[in-house]
Design an enzyme around this catalytic site. Structure first.
Site, mmCIF file in Angstrom:
data_model
loop_
_atom_site.group_PDB
_atom_site.id
_atom_site.type_symbol
_atom_site.label_atom_id
_atom_site.label_comp_id
_atom_site.label_asym_id
_atom_site.label_seq_id
_atom_site.Cartn_x
_atom_site.Cartn_y
_atom_site.Cartn_z
ATOM 1 N N SER A 1 -110.528 -32.784 -43.575
ATOM 2 C CA SER A 1 -110.008 -33.359 -44.815
ATOM 3 C C SER A 1 -111.135 -34.093 -45.554
ATOM 4 C CB SER A 1 -108.834 -34.288 -44.502
ATOM 5 O OG SER A 1 -108.179 -34.666 -45.676
ATOM 6 N N HIS B 1 -102.592 -28.691 -43.106
ATOM 7 C CA HIS B 1 -103.803 -29.483 -43.356
ATOM 8 C C HIS B 1 -104.327 -30.108 -42.057
ATOM 9 C CE1 HIS B 1 -106.696 -31.580 -45.726
ATOM 10 N NE2 HIS B 1 -106.250 -32.770 -45.381
ATOM 11 N N ASP C 1 -103.057 -24.510 -45.687
ATOM 12 C CA ASP C 1 -103.361 -25.887 -46.086
ATOM 13 C C ASP C 1 -102.679 -26.148 -47.424
ATOM 14 O OD1 ASP C 1 -104.650 -28.179 -47.326
ATOM 15 O OD2 ASP C 1 -106.147 -28.044 -45.722
#
Ligand code: CA
Length: 542
Positions: free
Chosen positions: A202, A473, A434
């Site tokens: 991330s 994610h 994601d």
């Protein structure tokens, strides 16, 4: 606060670096390497520019959070760059450095997440798989940082008011803290680490790519997962999804769009199943995994109800909005402002809903909460009027204003010559589902990297991309999301063994393993043996 607590869990799970998966094969028993100094004496060392806040021994077997027993080590807390900010608040890069008694002469930088501002335990552990051995337990000295500011809550971006704290978040903190940690490591053990690694997901993935592009001497091996590398444009994507879903969302008791009800989980299950029906078999095996996404052509119109909306079909409005969302944000001239998105099976994942629509744990979509904070406090130039609400982004006039932060914050450069020339190696990975950073955007970056570095075969000598079907994610979704990127990068850097594949498992598919193949390869069943065993698959060109 309750809401923030919930958000905190999500941001945490999306960020604590290292989706490393189970350690397989390459882990080595650390050899005993006595430190030259006592842990408690670190505070007395002359370390210019570094403030040691505390140093204490941690006994073997001590558990840290959900991550199980850790080895004996010295826990150092410190700070660099402490200053009073332009807004009157105190800022600085606080860090945590854990120095194992049995050191294998390696350093590990654990990337941050979200808007940073939280100092996570420096373990090199995985939130997606907390029981796997941490990097610390594998003998790495592990460092983490809050990224230059202490957040009041996980959505606090007020640090943007101070130019120094802003620069730390945008690009500078990792390099500063890496250099400080290295100084302490050398002072403590009496020698340099033989290799240094950075692993992040991330925003930590963005920080990892920043390191590869801006600070090529800091790390020998880098793992960048689900990276926020194209962040100023991805924020426009967050705005787009929020506003498009809001178009058809019923209002809540406050008169605000309740995005969750635009697409209840049952409708997303319907969508996921339809995508699987269209694309699962294209990799040669109907197994609930879409491993040949480039061949996948899907049109949500196949789900449109002929008449009334039922559980077995989607309304015309839902189909229209899905098409708009998956095509990515556009201005009124039809120009793309970010990226499109692949149709993949993970659209019904809890994390996918959480970011785009909200879910049971997180009543408001994370996109709707985080992107205005980012835009107003980080991206816009000082004095620019803020956007008023998550639903008021103007796709003709606001993208140019958000682009103000591009040069400082985005990690979109493909000039990795210095990193490559000193034999640096980098692994990128992303979930194909994601929900916040499009896998197509990272694939596009990798293709540019290849074309500007002598073609795919040359680029594969130092940079490889892994796509994880179904994964949301940094983990989650109907996916095999547990894999050991640290062993892969370590073997590549130290033994020259380039990763053709990484073996993955996941709780969605108990008992199953599969190879994740280096792009553009895809996993294909050999035709005999158990279809649940990765040994019976090969990586081949699509
Ligand atoms: Ca399949």
């Amino acid at each position: 606060m309750r809401l923030h607590h919930r958000i905190g869990r999500v941001v945490l799970s999306a960020s604590v670096g290292a989706c490393l998966g189970p350690v397989m094969g390459l882990s080595q028993a650390p050899t005993a390497q006595a430190a030259q100094h006592q842990c408690s004496s670190i505070g007395e060392m002359k370390l210019t520019g570094i403030e040691i806040l505390s140093a204490q021994s941690v006994a073997e077997g001590t558990t840290v959070g959900p991550f199980g027993a850790q080895p004996a080590h010295c826990l150092v807390k410190g700070e660099v760059g402490r200053h009073k900010g332009a807004d009157g608040n105190e800022y600085g890069d606080k860090f945590e450095l854990r120095l194992p008694d049995r050191w294998t002469d390696r350093m590990y930088f654990q990337g941050g997440g979200g808007l940073d501002g939280i100092l996570y335990p420096a373990l090199g552990a995985s939130m997606a798989n907390p029981s796997m051995p941490s990097a610390l337990s594998r003998g790495y000295a592990v460092v983490s940082t809050d990224g230059g500011h202490a957040a009041k809550n996980p959505l606090d971006a007020s640090f943007g008011a101070d130019p120094q704290a802003l620069a730390d978040y945008e690009y500078r903190s990792t390099d500063r803290v890496e250099k400080a940690a290295r100084k302490i490591v050398v002072a403590y053990y009496g020698r340099e680490p033989h290799h240094a690694y950075m692993v992040g997901c991330s925003n930590g993935g963005r920080e990892a790519m920043i390191a590869s592009e801006r600070y090529p001497d800091d790390f020998d091996g880098i793992v960048a997962g689900d990276p926020a590398f194209d962040l100023t444009k991805a924020a426009i994507g967050e705005a787009w999804n929020t506003i498009r879903f809001a178009e058809i969302a019923p209002k809540d008791e406050h008169g605000m769009p309740d995005l969750k009800r635009a697409f209840p989980l049952s409708d997303l299950n319907l969508l996921s199943n339809a995508i699987l029906k269209a694309c699962d078999a294209l990799d040669g095996l109907v197994d609930g995994i879409i491993d040949n996404p480039r061949a996948c052509k899907f049109d949500p119109a196949v789900l449109q109800c002929a008449e009334q909306k039922t559980d077995a079909c989607l309304s015309a409005d839902q189909v229209r909005i899905l098409k708009a969302v998956f095509a990515g944000p556009k201005n009124s001239s039809g120009e793309s402002l970010y990226s499109d998105w692949p149709y993949d099976s993970g659209v019904n994942g809890e994390d996918w809903r959480g970011w785009n629509l909200g879910n049971d744990r997180m009543p408001i979509a994370l996109n709707a909460m985080i992107y205005p904070q980012f835009v107003n406090h980080v991206a816009l130039a000082p004095g620019e009027p803020p956007i008023a609400s998550p639903f008021s982004f103007n796709f003709d006039t606001d993208p140019g204003r958000v682009a103000h932060a591009h040069d400082a914050i985005d990690a979109t450069s493909t000039q990795l010559d210095k990193f490559r020339n000193r034999r640096g190696k980098i692994i990128y990975y992303t979930g194909m589902s994601d929900p916040v950073f499009s896998a197509d955007d990272l694939i596009g970056y990798y293709q540019r990297l290849a074309s500007e570095n002598g073609g795919t075969n040359r680029a594969r000598e130092f940079a490889r991309l892994f796509l994880i079907p179904g994964m949301n994610h940094c983990g989650g979704g109907p996916a095999l999301d547990r894999f050991d990127a640290l062993s892969a990068i370590e073997a590549w850097v130290e033994k020259g063994i380039a990763p053709e594949s990484m073996t993955a498992t996941g709780k969605t598919f108990p008992g199953r393993s599969r190879p994740l193949c280096a792009y553009p390869g895809i996993a294909r069943y050999k035709g005999s043996g158990s279809k649940e065993d990765s040994a019976n698959f090969v990586c081949s060109q699509p």
